[in-house]
Design an enzyme around this catalytic site. Sequence first.
Site, PDB file in Angstrom:
ATOM      1  N   ASP A  31     -26.485  93.247  51.636  1.00 18.40           N
ATOM      2  CA  ASP A  31     -26.852  92.259  52.551  1.00 18.40           C
ATOM      3  C   ASP A  31     -25.915  92.279  53.957  1.00 18.40           C
ATOM      4  OD1 ASP A  31     -24.539  91.465  51.752  1.00 18.40           O
ATOM      5  OD2 ASP A  31     -25.046  89.603  50.773  1.00 18.40           O
ATOM      6  N   ASP A  34      -6.869  94.362  90.100  1.00 18.33           N
ATOM      7  CA  ASP A  34      -6.600  93.076  90.634  1.00 18.33           C
ATOM      8  C   ASP A  34      -5.159  92.794  90.388  1.00 18.33           C
ATOM      9  OD1 ASP A  34      -6.202  92.687  87.907  1.00 18.33           O
ATOM     10  OD2 ASP A  34      -8.198  92.123  87.313  1.00 18.33           O
ATOM     11  N   LYS A  92      -9.779  90.948  93.802  1.00 14.68           N
ATOM     12  CA  LYS A  92     -10.841  91.103  93.002  1.00 14.68           C
ATOM     13  C   LYS A  92     -11.572  89.826  92.828  1.00 14.68           C
ATOM     14  CE  LYS A  92     -12.024  92.046  88.199  1.00 14.68           C
ATOM     15  NZ  LYS A  92     -11.540  92.446  86.922  1.00 14.68           N
ATOM     16  N   ARG A 132     -14.892  88.068  90.592  1.00 14.29           N
ATOM     17  CA  ARG A 132     -16.113  88.539  89.736  1.00 14.29           C
ATOM     18  C   ARG A 132     -17.292  87.794  90.157  1.00 14.29           C
ATOM     19  NH1 ARG A 132     -17.023  91.335  85.436  1.00 14.29           N
ATOM     20  NH2 ARG A 132     -14.825  92.371  85.010  1.00 14.29           N
TER      21      ARG A 132
HETATM   22  C1  R5P Z   1     -10.183  91.788  83.758  1.00 15.55           C
HETATM   23  O1  R5P Z   1      -9.459  90.977  84.162  1.00 15.55           O
HETATM   24  C2  R5P Z   1      -9.547  92.846  82.952  1.00 15.55           C
HETATM   25  O2  R5P Z   1      -8.283  93.343  83.358  1.00 15.55           O
HETATM   26  C3  R5P Z   1     -10.587  94.246  83.323  1.00 15.55           C
HETATM   27  O3  R5P Z   1     -10.294  94.412  84.647  1.00 15.55           O
HETATM   28  C4  R5P Z   1     -11.887  93.921  82.959  1.00 15.55           C
HETATM   29  O4  R5P Z   1     -12.108  93.392  81.719  1.00 15.55           O
HETATM   30  C5  R5P Z   1     -12.643  95.179  83.130  1.00 15.55           C
HETATM   31  O5  R5P Z   1     -14.196  94.768  82.642  1.00 15.55           O
HETATM   32  P1  R5P Z   1     -15.244  95.862  83.390  1.00 15.55           P
HETATM   33  O6  R5P Z   1     -15.075  97.249  82.981  1.00 15.55           O
HETATM   34  O7  R5P Z   1     -16.492  94.984  82.471  1.00 15.55           O
HETATM   35  O8  R5P Z   1     -15.269  95.628  84.654  1.00 15.55           O
END
Ligand code: R5P
Length: 279
Positions: free
Chosen positions: A33, A156, A179, A181
């Site tokens: 399972d 970053d 940086k 996101r």
């Molecule tokens: C974020 O703050 C981490 O330090 C990495 O920069 C992040 O996890 C990288 O993720 P990805 O490869 O998806 O851009």
Amino acid sequence: MIIAGSKTQSLAARVSNLSGMELASVEYNRFPDGEQLVRIKDESDGYVVIASTPADEDYVELIQILDACSEREVKLVIPYMGYARQDDSFREGEPISARALARAISMYTDEVYTINIHNRDIHRWFECDSEDLDASRLLGESFSEEMDNPLVISPDEGARDMAREAASAIGCSHDYLEKERISGDEVELSPRDVDLDGMDVLLVDDIISTGGTMTEATRMVKRHGASSVYIGCIHPVFSGNSIISIYDSGVESIRSTDTLSTSHSSISVSNLITEKAIN
Ligand code: R5P
């Protein structure tokens, strides 16, 4: 004895070789399972458990290992701790997943070690002695021979200390990028006041997951005149097409540590673990 998590067997074997501690024999089983069951076949008064937890199933396996070691002295090394990026409750009604897992794990252990955990503040949730080990210098050492005009950059500000440590191993300068996101796999980066013209840039970060951050960082530093770009990361999570996407942006090579086993995990943290967590 050392107990290896199923995804951390090569690293555990390297630590065993360096430290002289024996590897316990472990069976990892799965029922029809899908449920998992581990069995530790060697008896010892104490164990060092070395187990990365990139996926949910690794946490189940780890809790089972720790429970099977109850009553013994247990040191836990989690080279890569999954869920560490969930270090806050970002919207109402959400858990702090990193806190939940840190508490669950530490009720079974006497000491916990992590390596470049995404956020060191997570350690306040381990209810036992704990320490985060820094492998950043190893990234610098690994690339130092092949860069004529080296400069280390983190994508970053959060990884700025990593860049500083890697740069000090090479004996060069370091900086970081601004940086933002935009979504799960999209980031926007902008340069600070640093001259990249003709430089061999080593980009360092704790995790590569989708590769979005490193792909964008590589394009950005190349646009600003870098002559070559190398990538070093601690934790090669490498989800989806991250490797292709990063190479496509024009990097020379990608290297990571062996907190997770991949074909790019050529830098070993076994010495660091042996020196800091075992001796
Ligand atoms: C974020 O703050 C981490 O330090 C990495 O920069 C992040 O996890 C990288 O993720 P990805 O490869 O998806 O851009």
